[in-house]
Scaffold this motif. Structure first.
Motif, mmCIF file in Angstrom:
data_model
loop_
_atom_site.group_PDB
_atom_site.id
_atom_site.type_symbol
_atom_site.label_atom_id
_atom_site.label_comp_id
_atom_site.label_asym_id
_atom_site.label_seq_id
_atom_site.Cartn_x
_atom_site.Cartn_y
_atom_site.Cartn_z
ATOM 1 N N GLU A 192 -9.261 0.062 -2.892
ATOM 2 C CA GLU A 192 -8.033 -0.634 -2.542
ATOM 3 C C GLU A 192 -7.068 0.298 -1.809
ATOM 4 O O GLU A 192 -6.441 -0.091 -0.817
ATOM 5 C CB GLU A 192 -7.358 -1.203 -3.787
ATOM 6 N N GLU A 193 -6.972 1.527 -2.302
ATOM 7 C CA GLU A 193 -6.088 2.489 -1.656
ATOM 8 C C GLU A 193 -6.589 2.821 -0.251
ATOM 9 O O GLU A 193 -5.799 2.932 0.695
ATOM 10 C CB GLU A 193 -6.002 3.769 -2.490
ATOM 11 N N ALA A 194 -7.914 2.971 -0.117
ATOM 12 C CA ALA A 194 -8.494 3.254 1.203
ATOM 13 C C ALA A 194 -8.262 2.099 2.161
ATOM 14 O O ALA A 194 -7.927 2.293 3.335
ATOM 15 C CB ALA A 194 -9.986 3.541 1.055
ATOM 16 N N ARG A 195 -8.423 0.888 1.647
ATOM 17 C CA ARG A 195 -8.196 -0.291 2.480
ATOM 18 C C ARG A 195 -6.777 -0.326 3.010
ATOM 19 O O ARG A 195 -6.539 -0.511 4.208
ATOM 20 C CB ARG A 195 -8.470 -1.554 1.655
ATOM 21 N N ASP A 196 -5.808 -0.139 2.123
ATOM 22 C CA ASP A 196 -4.404 -0.211 2.518
ATOM 23 C C ASP A 196 -4.030 0.929 3.462
ATOM 24 O O ASP A 196 -3.286 0.722 4.428
ATOM 25 C CB ASP A 196 -3.512 -0.167 1.279
ATOM 26 N N LYS A 197 -4.550 2.103 3.198
ATOM 27 C CA LYS A 197 -4.205 3.247 4.042
ATOM 28 C C LYS A 197 -4.778 3.080 5.443
ATOM 29 O O LYS A 197 -4.113 3.378 6.440
ATOM 30 C CB LYS A 197 -4.724 4.543 3.419
ATOM 31 N N PHE A 198 -6.000 2.588 5.534
ATOM 32 C CA PHE A 198 -6.618 2.402 6.840
ATOM 33 C C PHE A 198 -5.836 1.385 7.660
ATOM 34 O O PHE A 198 -5.520 1.618 8.834
ATOM 35 C CB PHE A 198 -8.062 1.940 6.678
ATOM 36 N N ASP A 218 -2.316 -7.441 8.107
ATOM 37 C CA ASP A 218 -2.814 -7.824 6.792
ATOM 38 C C ASP A 218 -3.989 -6.916 6.444
ATOM 39 O O ASP A 218 -5.016 -6.922 7.133
ATOM 40 C CB ASP A 218 -3.254 -9.283 6.805
ATOM 41 N N ALA A 219 -3.850 -6.132 5.384
ATOM 42 C CA ALA A 219 -4.854 -5.118 5.043
ATOM 43 C C ALA A 219 -6.216 -5.733 4.751
ATOM 44 O O ALA A 219 -7.254 -5.175 5.122
ATOM 45 C CB ALA A 219 -4.379 -4.291 3.852
ATOM 46 N N SER A 220 -6.239 -6.885 4.098
ATOM 47 C CA SER A 220 -7.522 -7.500 3.767
ATOM 48 C C SER A 220 -8.242 -7.970 5.024
ATOM 49 O O SER A 220 -9.476 -7.906 5.112
ATOM 50 C CB SER A 220 -7.318 -8.665 2.791
ATOM 51 N N SER A 221 -7.499 -8.431 6.018
ATOM 52 C CA SER A 221 -8.119 -8.863 7.268
ATOM 53 C C SER A 221 -8.758 -7.684 7.989
ATOM 54 O O SER A 221 -9.888 -7.769 8.474
ATOM 55 C CB SER A 221 -7.081 -9.527 8.171
ATOM 56 N N VAL A 222 -8.037 -6.581 8.071
ATOM 57 C CA VAL A 222 -8.578 -5.380 8.719
ATOM 58 C C VAL A 222 -9.816 -4.902 7.974
ATOM 59 O O VAL A 222 -10.856 -4.608 8.577
ATOM 60 C CB VAL A 222 -7.514 -4.265 8.765
ATOM 61 N N GLU A 223 -9.725 -4.823 6.666
ATOM 62 C CA GLU A 223 -10.839 -4.302 5.871
ATOM 63 C C GLU A 223 -12.075 -5.184 5.965
ATOM 64 O O GLU A 223 -13.205 -4.696 6.117
ATOM 65 C CB GLU A 223 -10.404 -4.163 4.407
ATOM 66 N N ASN A 224 -11.880 -6.492 5.889
ATOM 67 C CA ASN A 224 -13.038 -7.378 5.911
ATOM 68 C C ASN A 224 -13.705 -7.432 7.280
ATOM 69 O O ASN A 224 -14.933 -7.546 7.373
ATOM 70 C CB ASN A 224 -12.629 -8.774 5.445
ATOM 71 N N ASN A 274 -11.772 6.206 13.017
ATOM 72 C CA ASN A 274 -12.766 6.742 12.096
ATOM 73 C C ASN A 274 -12.274 6.479 10.678
ATOM 74 O O ASN A 274 -11.307 7.100 10.230
ATOM 75 C CB ASN A 274 -12.969 8.243 12.330
ATOM 76 N N PHE A 275 -12.917 5.553 10.006
ATOM 77 C CA PHE A 275 -12.459 5.133 8.679
ATOM 78 C C PHE A 275 -12.433 6.293 7.695
ATOM 79 O O PHE A 275 -11.454 6.475 6.953
ATOM 80 C CB PHE A 275 -13.360 4.018 8.152
ATOM 81 N N ASP A 276 -13.485 7.089 7.652
ATOM 82 C CA ASP A 276 -13.563 8.185 6.686
ATOM 83 C C ASP A 276 -12.461 9.212 6.905
ATOM 84 O O ASP A 276 -11.859 9.707 5.938
ATOM 85 C CB ASP A 276 -14.936 8.865 6.770
ATOM 86 N N GLU A 277 -12.184 9.523 8.161
ATOM 87 C CA GLU A 277 -11.134 10.505 8.435
ATOM 88 C C GLU A 277 -9.758 9.969 8.072
ATOM 89 O O GLU A 277 -8.938 10.692 7.482
ATOM 90 C CB GLU A 277 -11.167 10.896 9.908
ATOM 91 N N LEU A 278 -9.501 8.728 8.388
ATOM 92 C CA LEU A 278 -8.179 8.158 8.138
ATOM 93 C C LEU A 278 -7.922 7.874 6.660
ATOM 94 O O LEU A 278 -6.768 7.741 6.248
ATOM 95 C CB LEU A 278 -7.999 6.870 8.945
ATOM 96 N N THR A 279 -8.966 7.752 5.871
ATOM 97 C CA THR A 279 -8.785 7.441 4.442
ATOM 98 C C THR A 279 -9.108 8.633 3.547
ATOM 99 O O THR A 279 -9.224 8.475 2.334
ATOM 100 C CB THR A 279 -9.671 6.255 4.039
#
Length: 486
Positions: free
Chosen positions: A434-440, A361-367, A422-427
């Motif tokens: 929203e796009e960064a969240r889903d991609k990560f 779940d993208a929102s769970s990972v992001e939060n 690494n969030f910045d590298e992966l996104t």
């Protein structure tokens, strides 16, 4: 921000039961007209009703099939304590309000040392007699005793399949302790706080859980991947940093499997892991003794928070309490937290029968990522793949009620941790949050899948250590000092 983090806490859980996750140290003041306790389909006892009045602080049971009604005075403490001893599902009717009030008192242990029925058991006949005594003399519900017998026979057959010497003796010895602890949960149910620290005194529930799962693991066909990264994680923790493990989730035995794979090479990690756990593993009497030996942050899964609309608000408040506990822990630092962003156990593909990690779940990972980044100490994130579904596979379909059948097997297992995220590298290249969240989230899930494939080739494909790749180095550190079976 608080609302987003609450959503993350709800989404990261692993359970599905609509029953209430009782928080030790809290009392519930209910202003209700009535509520109804119903048994799941595999419990033969009919339903009960309970009328409650907070003003008079009296409540009365009414039963059926000749069971007598009685009155009992006193404040209603943690409504699942009424239901959980029989693995029931709680449903509120005509509820007008439900407030949870904090209390400074909290009992951390059960008063009984043993159920006595399984003391000194050395043979299968003695064990079966113990179950019979609990049922016929002490009034254990026949469905519960049937579950115990099924658990024993499945466990016995799995251990015998291992081919180890005196397998039956091992199975009887282990299951005598297991049934003893399960009986205590029917007699004196333990309630879990929002944050539960593993219990090793006066009874060592951690070792108890390890000894239960150990005979089910074929260590010759089991693998631990990337031990150097586990070294790195341990170093970060000892520096006071926080570490999140974004992982797939396969069985109720995951915590014990992970600890057993780590205990030879990384006992510090094995003993200090904290698991975000859902209500099933802290309500089901057959699960609770094993959960008592683990560090837990108890939440309700976002997938099932609205299964019983009357309980949704209570669940959200419970998740808020857990979020506060998690935030306090992370502020102190040195926390290793396992998170299953899928919100539940993996299931095989219904068409191919192949297992793979469930979608995150993208929102769970992001939060969870945002929570970690807002702490005053350094935080790190790692993907982790776990393969152990043959040990204790979940039901093919998600079940909302407690009391599922437990199939047990003897098999190889595996766990691999991948390099730090690494969030910045992966996104890089994304144009919105929203796009960064889903991609990560997608990248994390793909990494877990990639590592899972390596484990699958090693354990199910017969490749063993040869399944290692450039990014995944499989090892078997337990052969340098694997503990003997109990």
């Amino acid at each position: 921000m608080a609302a987003a983090l609450l959503q993350a806490a709800a989404g990261a859980g692993v359970a599905r039961s609509p029953a209430v996750c009782v928080q030790s140290g809290y009392k519930q003041s209910l202003n209700v007209h009535s509520y109804h306790v119903t048994f799941p389909g595999n419990i033969a006892t009919p339903s009960f009703s309970l009328a409650s009045s907070c003003k008079s602080r009296e409540f009365s049971w009414s039963g059926v099939n000749g069971e007598s009604s009685h009155h009992k005075n006193g404040r209603l403490n943690a409504i699942t304590e009424v239901a959980e001893t029989s693995g029931t599902v709680l449903r509120l009717e005509n509820c007008t309000s439900a407030d949870v009030q904090s209390s400074s008192s909290s009992s951390r242990s059960i008063s009984k040392e043993s159920s006595r029925s399984f003391e000194g058991v050395t043979t299968e006949e003695e064990l079966l007699n113990g179950v019979r005594y609990e049922t016929e003399v002490k009034g254990l519900h026949p469905r519960a005793s049937a579950g115990m017998l099924e658990l024993y026979y499945n466990y016995r057959d799995a251990v015998i399949k291992s081919g180890v010497e005196n397998a039956l003796d091992i199975a009887v010895k282990v299951m005598a302790t297991v049934l003893d602890r399960v009986i205590l949960q029917f007699e004196e149910p333990f309630t879990f706080p929002s944050y539960h620290k593993r219990m090793v005194e006066p009874y060592d529930y951690y070792t108890f859980g390890q000894n239960y799962i150990r005979p089910l693991i074929d260590f010759r066909n089991s693998f631990l991947g990337n031990t150097a990264i586990f070294d790195q994680i341990e170093s970060q923790l000892k520096q006071g940093h926080n570490v999140f493990l974004f992982a797939n989730h396969q069985t109720e035995a995951d915590p014990a499997v992970m600890a057993l794979l780590l205990e030879s090479s990384h006992p510090y990690l094995a003993e200090n892991l904290t698991y975000i756990a859902g209500d099933r593993v802290v309500l089901d009497p057959f699960c609770k003794p094993f959960s008592m030996g683990r560090n837990l942050l108890c939440v309700y899964s976002k997938k099932h928070i609205n299964d019983v609309p009357e309980l949704a608000e209570m669940k959200r408040r419970a998740n808020t309490r857990t979020l506060r506990e998690m935030t306090a822990l992370l502020k102190k630092g040195g926390q290793l937290i396992w998170i299953a962003p899928s919100g539940g156990r993996d299931r095989p593909d219904p068409e191919t029968d192949e297992w793979r990690p469930a979608e995150f779940d993208a929102s769970s990972v992001e939060n969870m990522r945002r929570l970690l980044s807002h702490m005053p100490v350094s935080g790190h994130m790692y993907p982790l793949a776990l393969l152990c579904h043959d040990i204790m596979p979940p039901p093919r379909q998600v079940e909302k009620e407690l009391g599922e059948r437990r199939i047990i097997g003897y098999h190889g297992v595996g766990m691999v941790v991948a390099p730090e995220l690494n969030f910045d590298e992966l996104t890089a290249g994304t144009t919105s949050k929203e796009e960064a969240r889903d991609k990560f989230s997608q990248c994390v899930w793909e990494i877990v899948n990639e590592q899972y494939s390596v484990l699958n080739r090693a354990t199910h494909g017969g490749e063993g250590l040869q399944a290692s790749s450039q990014s995944t180095q499989l090892t078997q550190p337990w052969f340098d000092g694997q503990p003997s079976s109990p």
